[in-house]
Write a protein that holds these residues in place. Sequence first.
Motif, PDB file in Angstrom:
ATOM      1  N   LEU A 136       0.830  -1.207   0.000  1.00 27.65           N
ATOM      2  CA  LEU A 136       0.000   0.000   0.000  1.00 27.65           C
ATOM      3  C   LEU A 136       0.864   1.256   0.000  1.00 27.65           C
ATOM      4  O   LEU A 136       0.575   2.217  -0.714  1.00 27.65           O
ATOM      5  CB  LEU A 136      -0.934  -0.017   1.215  1.00 27.65           C
ATOM      6  CG  LEU A 136      -2.127   0.916   1.211  1.00 27.65           C
ATOM      7  CD1 LEU A 136      -3.039   0.606   0.039  1.00 27.65           C
ATOM      8  CD2 LEU A 136      -2.896   0.779   2.515  1.00 27.65           C
ATOM      9  N   THR A 149       0.275   3.364  -3.640  1.00 30.37           N
ATOM     10  CA  THR A 149      -0.843   4.290  -3.491  1.00 30.37           C
ATOM     11  C   THR A 149      -0.602   5.541  -4.314  1.00 30.37           C
ATOM     12  O   THR A 149       0.431   6.200  -4.181  1.00 30.37           O
ATOM     13  CB  THR A 149      -1.044   4.672  -2.014  1.00 30.37           C
ATOM     14  OG1 THR A 149      -1.307   3.499  -1.273  1.00 30.37           O
ATOM     15  CG2 THR A 149      -2.200   5.634  -1.859  1.00 30.37           C
ATOM     16  N   ALA A 191      -7.382   1.557   3.711  1.00 26.61           N
ATOM     17  CA  ALA A 191      -6.800   0.280   3.314  1.00 26.61           C
ATOM     18  C   ALA A 191      -7.854  -0.782   3.003  1.00 26.61           C
ATOM     19  O   ALA A 191      -7.673  -1.580   2.091  1.00 26.61           O
ATOM     20  CB  ALA A 191      -5.870  -0.229   4.414  1.00 26.61           C
ATOM     21  N   MET A 232      -8.772  -0.988  -2.218  1.00 26.75           N
ATOM     22  CA  MET A 232      -7.319  -1.158  -2.291  1.00 26.75           C
ATOM     23  C   MET A 232      -6.921  -2.602  -1.968  1.00 26.75           C
ATOM     24  O   MET A 232      -6.050  -3.167  -2.616  1.00 26.75           O
ATOM     25  CB  MET A 232      -6.609  -0.182  -1.339  1.00 26.75           C
ATOM     26  CG  MET A 232      -6.841   1.284  -1.662  1.00 26.75           C
ATOM     27  SD  MET A 232      -6.292   1.768  -3.305  1.00 26.75           S
ATOM     28  CE  MET A 232      -4.533   1.747  -3.111  1.00 26.75           C
TER      29      MET A 232
END
Length: 143
Positions: A49, A53, A90, A101
């Motif tokens: 992540l 991102t 998340a 995600m």
Amino acid sequence: MIIKDVIGVKEVSEYMQQDVSNFKAYRDQKQTEADQALHELYESYFSWLEKNTNLREKVRAKHIFKEKTDMHPDKLNETSWLLQFEHWFAFDYVTVIGSRMFDLFVRKNQGYMTKKMLELSGLIMTSAIQLFKRLFKKEKEDL
């Protein structure tokens, strides 16, 4: 035919005790394996992540989070709210393309994940964090 007819009552009790202790050991082993797999999944996901991102996506998510929580923009910098935001982002934030995600992470990395990690991923996908607003009704106490 009943088991106690074949072997004595005392032997049945010992047999059942042995099964129960084996079941507890088996359950403890499975729990340890699941905990370890969840820890590995969690670490690899948050590492992914951080690297994957999109900044625009995160800015959009912060704006949506603030709207949903009626939060003043400065409050998001507080540790407790920042932690709430990070986990909401998340696991529950829906991106511009309509995916979460975590879903994107699983799709891209499923070939590298263990069977246990994939099973846990499925559980996580079905238990997404949802924001909710808690309303309190103050009642006056009569003195």
